[in-house]
Every structure is written in structure tokens, then in C-alpha cells.
Design an enzyme around this catalytic site. Sequence first.
Site, mmCIF file in Angstrom:
data_model
loop_
_atom_site.group_PDB
_atom_site.id
_atom_site.type_symbol
_atom_site.label_atom_id
_atom_site.label_comp_id
_atom_site.label_asym_id
_atom_site.label_seq_id
_atom_site.Cartn_x
_atom_site.Cartn_y
_atom_site.Cartn_z
ATOM 1 N N PRO A 7 0.861 -1.183 0.000
ATOM 2 C CA PRO A 7 0.000 0.000 0.000
ATOM 3 C C PRO A 7 0.898 1.234 0.000
ATOM 4 O O PRO A 7 1.859 1.287 0.752
ATOM 5 C CB PRO A 7 -0.742 -0.120 1.337
ATOM 6 C CG PRO A 7 0.148 -0.946 2.212
ATOM 7 C CD PRO A 7 0.901 -1.870 1.303
ATOM 8 N N MET A 8 0.611 2.189 -0.859
ATOM 9 C CA MET A 8 1.394 3.438 -0.868
ATOM 10 C C MET A 8 0.455 4.607 -1.117
ATOM 11 O O MET A 8 -0.003 4.807 -2.248
ATOM 12 C CB MET A 8 2.492 3.380 -1.934
ATOM 13 C CG MET A 8 3.630 2.432 -1.576
ATOM 14 S SD MET A 8 4.885 2.327 -2.870
ATOM 15 C CE MET A 8 5.679 3.912 -2.721
ATOM 16 N N GLN A 68 -7.073 -1.400 3.440
ATOM 17 C CA GLN A 68 -6.301 -1.104 4.650
ATOM 18 C C GLN A 68 -6.978 -0.028 5.495
ATOM 19 O O GLN A 68 -7.382 1.021 4.981
ATOM 20 C CB GLN A 68 -4.890 -0.648 4.307
ATOM 21 C CG GLN A 68 -4.017 -0.586 5.562
ATOM 22 C CD GLN A 68 -2.599 -0.127 5.290
ATOM 23 O OE1 GLN A 68 -2.370 1.004 4.894
ATOM 24 N NE2 GLN A 68 -1.634 -1.008 5.503
ATOM 25 N N CYS A 98 2.576 3.476 9.793
ATOM 26 C CA CYS A 98 2.717 4.812 9.202
ATOM 27 C C CYS A 98 3.517 5.735 10.131
ATOM 28 O O CYS A 98 3.158 5.906 11.296
ATOM 29 C CB CYS A 98 1.336 5.412 8.925
ATOM 30 S SG CYS A 98 1.471 7.030 8.135
ATOM 31 N N LYS A 139 0.024 -4.841 9.430
ATOM 32 C CA LYS A 139 1.333 -4.447 8.895
ATOM 33 C C LYS A 139 2.016 -3.585 9.943
ATOM 34 O O LYS A 139 1.440 -2.592 10.399
ATOM 35 C CB LYS A 139 1.116 -3.669 7.596
ATOM 36 C CG LYS A 139 2.393 -3.212 6.927
ATOM 37 C CD LYS A 139 2.102 -2.842 5.473
ATOM 38 C CE LYS A 139 3.312 -2.294 4.740
ATOM 39 N NZ LYS A 139 3.534 -0.884 5.002
ATOM 40 N N ASN A 199 9.127 -7.113 4.203
ATOM 41 C CA ASN A 199 8.973 -5.874 3.427
ATOM 42 C C ASN A 199 10.114 -4.901 3.756
ATOM 43 O O ASN A 199 10.539 -4.806 4.893
ATOM 44 C CB ASN A 199 7.618 -5.234 3.774
ATOM 45 C CG ASN A 199 7.456 -3.824 3.225
ATOM 46 O OD1 ASN A 199 7.222 -2.884 3.991
ATOM 47 N ND2 ASN A 199 7.591 -3.661 1.935
ATOM 48 N N GLY A 200 10.558 -4.188 2.706
ATOM 49 C CA GLY A 200 11.522 -3.113 2.879
ATOM 50 C C GLY A 200 12.772 -3.287 2.048
ATOM 51 O O GLY A 200 13.465 -4.290 2.157
ATOM 52 N N GLU A 201 13.021 -2.296 1.165
ATOM 53 C CA GLU A 201 14.275 -2.219 0.385
ATOM 54 C C GLU A 201 14.484 -3.366 -0.602
ATOM 55 O O GLU A 201 15.622 -3.742 -0.862
ATOM 56 C CB GLU A 201 15.503 -2.137 1.305
ATOM 57 C CG GLU A 201 15.617 -0.868 2.120
ATOM 58 C CD GLU A 201 15.707 0.425 1.322
ATOM 59 O OE1 GLU A 201 16.466 0.471 0.332
ATOM 60 O OE2 GLU A 201 15.016 1.381 1.697
ATOM 61 N N ARG A 224 8.297 0.721 -3.144
ATOM 62 C CA ARG A 224 8.979 1.624 -4.087
ATOM 63 C C ARG A 224 9.698 0.848 -5.182
ATOM 64 O O ARG A 224 9.803 1.312 -6.315
ATOM 65 C CB ARG A 224 9.966 2.504 -3.309
ATOM 66 C CG ARG A 224 9.266 3.486 -2.373
ATOM 67 C CD ARG A 224 10.215 4.010 -1.326
ATOM 68 N NE ARG A 224 10.800 2.892 -0.583
ATOM 69 C CZ ARG A 224 11.921 2.961 0.130
ATOM 70 N NH1 ARG A 224 12.575 4.088 0.200
ATOM 71 N NH2 ARG A 224 12.369 1.889 0.762
#
Length: 334
Positions: A7-8, A68, A98, A139, A199-201, A224
Amino acid sequence: MTLTIAPMEGVVDIYMRDILTRIGGFDLCVSEFVRASQTVYPASTFYKYCPELLSGGRTAAGVPVHVQLMGGNPTLLAENAEFVASLGALGIDLNFGCPAKTVNRRDAGATLLQWPDRLHDIVAAVRKAVPETIPVSAKIRLGFADKTLSLENAQAIESAGASKLTVHARTKLEGYRAPAHWEYLAPIRESLTIPVVANGEIWTKEDFETCKQISGCEHFMVGRGVIARPSLGLEIAGVEAQKFSWKKILLLLLEYRTLIEEMEGTSLRQAGRLKQWIKLIGRTYEESNEFFARIRRIQSPDDINDELLRLSEDLRVRDAIGESDIAPLHASAL
Ligand SMILES: Cc1cc2nc3c(=O)[nH]c(=O)nc-3n(C[C@H](O)[C@H](O)[C@H](O)COP(=O)(O)O)c2cc1C
């Protein structure tokens, strides 16, 4: 193995989900967060954040989109969850990650990571409110200021009945600064029985493989990375050996612009989204940095459109790829 599009807020909207899931390689999407702060929202609010609810809760390519929710009040979250479930949501995800100050000041998002019992109560209330057939997931980040509560938070969420936990491998204080601490995911995964999503990078297939090896996770979420490299899902699945050509990326940008225009007419808000995408693509495509430098000060969506069309025509994007391949976006055609 599953791969979820993260989700972004302000980036991954219905148009982006449509394009990315038609490209392929993804099993699930999660909507931008809907912040439950005072009321049970009307259906129109949920349709705005997740228009896919009007078509069975799936993208055009058939990939489910979970909705979400974010907030700190268990009752209010449960009521909103119950309502959105009645609108056909295929799953509810709860945002405890967040980092935005305005959000955290209002008792929502990552600030809740300071109190495992509150995470537990929120998840339990939402779980109780929606039909058993609808998964409720959460999350989190590794913590708020430090990582000391990461296991306790994860266990609180599992014991409250969540069916899955996504962990963005950084604390709130670490924001979006690299690296992501994938090594903290292994103990979390080992201490839970529900699936843990890493999740992440993850920007490339190599990052994915390293994350998999370090975390031991079987499930992944990319944010991203997939915006900057739309072929990432296919590369991870082994369908594509390398990233798409720059011409193909321009084609996707044209498609995105056309979708927005068809569905709501151009607006400044959407010009912002297009610019944001072009900027992120610069992480993978040097050409996009040059293009972004050219358009960064342009405010009018029409002028940005003109620049995009001019560049595509200069590069003969349509000729190179074939006019008929524009709509379906099949990777194999490119
Ligand atoms: C612009 C932006 C908006 C985001 N919006 C949300 C959101 O609405 N809900 C959420 O849970 N996470 C949100 N995130 C966090 C991402 O889902 C993800 O956890 C984070 O970007 C790390 O993954 P990545 O390194 O693959 O991008 C957002 C991140 C960014 C950069």
C-alpha cells in the site's frame, strides 16, 4: 511464495494497481490506508480508496485488493471493517506502520507499536467484527523508537487472530533510510505460526534473494521497488530476465496518463502522481532523471502530457513496440 504490492498512499491507486497487476507477477494488492478517526465512513469513501470494490474486490487482471484501515480506536475500526466487509472487501489489513507525524499525533499508525496490548485489542475487535471467511492481517514496523518490542508486538497480533503479519523491517525512527534490517524478520517468523511477509528495500531480484535468505520468509511485499522497476514481479517469478526497456516504461507512463484521463479527466492531483512515478523510476532508469528534470517545475497536467507525448514521439515508442500492443501491456509482446 507470494508477492504483494505494498500500500502506498498517493502512489499506488487503482490506476497503478491496474497497470502493475496486468504486467504480472503479483498475488495481492493492499489499498491506500483509510483512516478511521471519528465515524463509520459511507460507502463512497471506501469506493474512492478502493474502486475495485465495485468489481468484486479485484483488479482487472483478477488480483485481489485488500482494504487497509488505520486508527487507534478498536470499536471504530471494527465498525468500519464490518461495513467495508459488507461492501465486498476480500480482506482487511490494519496499518501499524505509518510514520507520519500528523498521523502519529492522532494516535494512529506506528505510534501504536509502543503498546502491544493495544495492537492486540484492535486486531481482536476487527477480527470479531468481520465474517470468518475474510482474512484480517496487520502491517507493522520493527518498533517505534527501537526494536525491543518487535517480538511482543508480533505475538500480540497473532494471538488476537490475525491471519498474516507484514513486517516493514525498520523502526518508525528509521523512516525510509536504508538499510532495512531483514535479520530481525527471522526471529519473528520463527516465533509465529501465521505467515510473516517481509517488506523493505527490495529493489531488484538480487535484493529479493538476499532478503529471502536472511529472513527465511516465503512471502514478500514490494513498494517503491516495483514503482521504480515495474518488471520486478516478473523478474522475481523468472519470467523476465532483465528490466523493461526505457521505451516500454514510456509506454506504461502513457498508459497511466490515459487511464487517469479516461476515468476522471486530468487534474493537478493526478499530475502530481505522474510526476512522483517519473521520479521514482529514476532509481532504475537514468533517462527518467533527465525527463524529471525537464518536467519538475511544470504544474499543468496538459503540459506534462505534452512533454510525455513529445518524448515518446521522439523515441518512436509506438512504432518500436507496435500500436496494437499498447492496450494489453503483455510483457511477452515487448
Ligand atoms: C509514498 C509512500 C506511501 C506509503 N503509504 C502507505 C500506506 O498507505 N499504508 C502502509 O501500510 N504503508 C505505506 N507505505 C509504506 C510501504 O507500504 C512500505 O512498507 C515501505 O515503502 C517499505 O517498502 P519498500 O522499501 O518496498 O518501499 C508508504 C510508503 C511510501 C514511500
